[in-house]
Design a protein around this motif. Structure first.
Motif, PDB file in Angstrom:
ATOM      1  N   GLU A   1       5.342   4.704   8.228  1.00  0.00           N
ATOM      2  CA  GLU A   1       6.231   4.705   6.532  1.00  0.00           C
ATOM      3  C   GLU A   1       4.899   4.532   5.575  1.00  0.00           C
ATOM      4  O   GLU A   1       4.491   3.138   5.044  1.00  0.00           O
ATOM      5  CB  GLU A   1       6.784   3.908   6.661  1.00  0.00           C
ATOM      6  CG  GLU A   1       8.680   3.516   5.646  1.00  0.00           C
ATOM      7  CD  GLU A   1       9.401   2.720   5.821  1.00  0.00           C
ATOM      8  OE1 GLU A   1       9.653   1.938   5.486  1.00  0.00           O
ATOM      9  OE2 GLU A   1      10.182   2.643   7.149  1.00  0.00           O
ATOM     10  N   LYS A   2       5.008   5.445   4.625  1.00  0.00           N
ATOM     11  CA  LYS A   2       3.349   5.399   3.946  1.00  0.00           C
ATOM     12  C   LYS A   2       4.398   4.911   2.285  1.00  0.00           C
ATOM     13  O   LYS A   2       4.525   5.641   1.838  1.00  0.00           O
ATOM     14  CB  LYS A   2       3.160   6.600   3.762  1.00  0.00           C
ATOM     15  CG  LYS A   2       2.130   7.840   5.455  1.00  0.00           C
ATOM     16  CD  LYS A   2       2.058   8.687   5.003  1.00  0.00           C
ATOM     17  CE  LYS A   2       1.202   9.258   6.338  1.00  0.00           C
ATOM     18  NZ  LYS A   2       1.325  10.261   6.200  1.00  0.00           N
ATOM     19  N   LYS A   3       2.990   4.245   1.760  1.00  0.00           N
ATOM     20  CA  LYS A   3       3.193   3.122   0.468  1.00  0.00           C
ATOM     21  C   LYS A   3       2.388   4.618  -0.033  1.00  0.00           C
ATOM     22  O   LYS A   3       1.176   3.714   0.281  1.00  0.00           O
ATOM     23  CB  LYS A   3       2.735   2.079   0.831  1.00  0.00           C
ATOM     24  CG  LYS A   3       3.910   1.217   1.206  1.00  0.00           C
ATOM     25  CD  LYS A   3       5.190   0.779   0.922  1.00  0.00           C
ATOM     26  CE  LYS A   3       6.156   0.416   1.577  1.00  0.00           C
ATOM     27  NZ  LYS A   3       7.341   0.480   1.736  1.00  0.00           N
TER      28      LYS A   3
ATOM     29  N   ALA B   1       0.011   1.343   5.711  1.00  0.00           N
ATOM     30  CA  ALA B   1       1.346   1.560   6.803  1.00  0.00           C
ATOM     31  C   ALA B   1       0.953   0.727   7.445  1.00  0.00           C
ATOM     32  O   ALA B   1      -0.502   0.893   8.118  1.00  0.00           O
ATOM     33  CB  ALA B   1       0.988   3.100   6.964  1.00  0.00           C
TER      34      ALA B   1
ATOM     35  N   ASN C   1       8.505   4.129  11.247  1.00  0.00           N
ATOM     36  CA  ASN C   1      10.449   4.819  11.464  1.00  0.00           C
ATOM     37  C   ASN C   1       9.450   5.290  13.277  1.00  0.00           C
ATOM     38  O   ASN C   1       9.085   5.896  14.308  1.00  0.00           O
ATOM     39  CB  ASN C   1      10.067   6.424  10.959  1.00  0.00           C
ATOM     40  CG  ASN C   1      10.825   5.735   9.441  1.00  0.00           C
ATOM     41  OD1 ASN C   1      11.080   5.174   9.007  1.00  0.00           O
ATOM     42  ND2 ASN C   1       9.889   6.845   8.781  1.00  0.00           N
TER      43      ASN C   1
ATOM     44  N   GLU D   1       6.162   7.184  13.587  1.00  0.00           N
ATOM     45  CA  GLU D   1       6.101   7.816  12.076  1.00  0.00           C
ATOM     46  C   GLU D   1       5.665   6.454  11.075  1.00  0.00           C
ATOM     47  O   GLU D   1       6.255   5.644  11.322  1.00  0.00           O
ATOM     48  CB  GLU D   1       7.040   8.640  11.779  1.00  0.00           C
ATOM     49  CG  GLU D   1       7.048   9.855  12.686  1.00  0.00           C
ATOM     50  CD  GLU D   1       7.419  10.852  11.800  1.00  0.00           C
ATOM     51  OE1 GLU D   1       8.392  10.574  10.838  1.00  0.00           O
ATOM     52  OE2 GLU D   1       7.543  12.520  11.960  1.00  0.00           O
TER      53      GLU D   1
END
Length: 184
Positions: free
Chosen positions: A17-19, A27, A2, A15
């Motif tokens: 973008e976490k999985k 990420a 992001n 930032e």
């Protein structure tokens, strides 16, 4: 990732973008294609690590002139830092404006620093570690800097300065630099 535009033209907080799942998260922290989509320069010439023993250690405010002007992607990988950038581009609508951003190992944020931005930070914790992806090679003849405590900028550092290099103590005040000169 992001991309969050800051108040300074062309500077972004990035930032992850976490999985996430039961193991933790994955990420992407850098993608040249996504950087180009946001108008950012994705070139990486060097990756540097800076480690700070003491809370309050201050490094900065550094930049390089063209043709060696650097972009930087700054991430704190251990502890926490207060990261400050100043727009040094005379043609920019945010010329001589600055922002400060807290980067921590826990918030996983990065700061994209465009060319011709002075950059510095203060360690907020002991044993703070910072990783930089840099878009140009370090070229001492093009290096410039500003005093961290220049009254013109009035940067509000969160802590008293515990450690600083002689070089960083001796950068000139903005008022001492010739206006419109290549030394800016």
């Amino acid at each position: 990732m992001n991309f969050i535009q800051t108040e300074l033209k062309d500077a972004f907080i990035i930032e992850l973008e976490k999985k996430q799942d039961s193991r933790g998260f994955f990420a992407r922290s850098f993608c040249a294609q996504e950087f180009m989509t946001h108008g950012l320069r994705p070139k990486v010439a060097q990756c540097n690590v800076s480690f700070n023993y003491k809370k309050g250690t201050l490094r900065g405010m550094h930049y390089q002139l063209s043709p060696a002007a650097e972009t930087k992607l700054i991430r704190c990988t251990k502890g926490a830092i207060y990261d400050v950038i100043i727009d040094m581009r005379p043609e920019s609508p945010t010329f001589l404006s600055h922002i400060g951003v807290e980067l921590t190992a826990g918030n996983h944020r990065a700061l994209y620093v465009p060319e011709m931005f002075a950059h510095g930070y203060q360690a907020l914790t002991d044993d703070a570690e910072v990783v930089y992806q840099v878009g140009e090679f370090y070229t001492p003849g093009y290096e410039r800097g500003l005093r961290y405590d220049d009254p013109f900028f009035n940067i509000e550092w969160p802590l008293e300065v515990a450690e600083i290099s002689e070089k960083d103590l001796n950068w000139p005040l903005l008022s001492m630099m010739p206006v419109g000169s290549a030394s800016l």
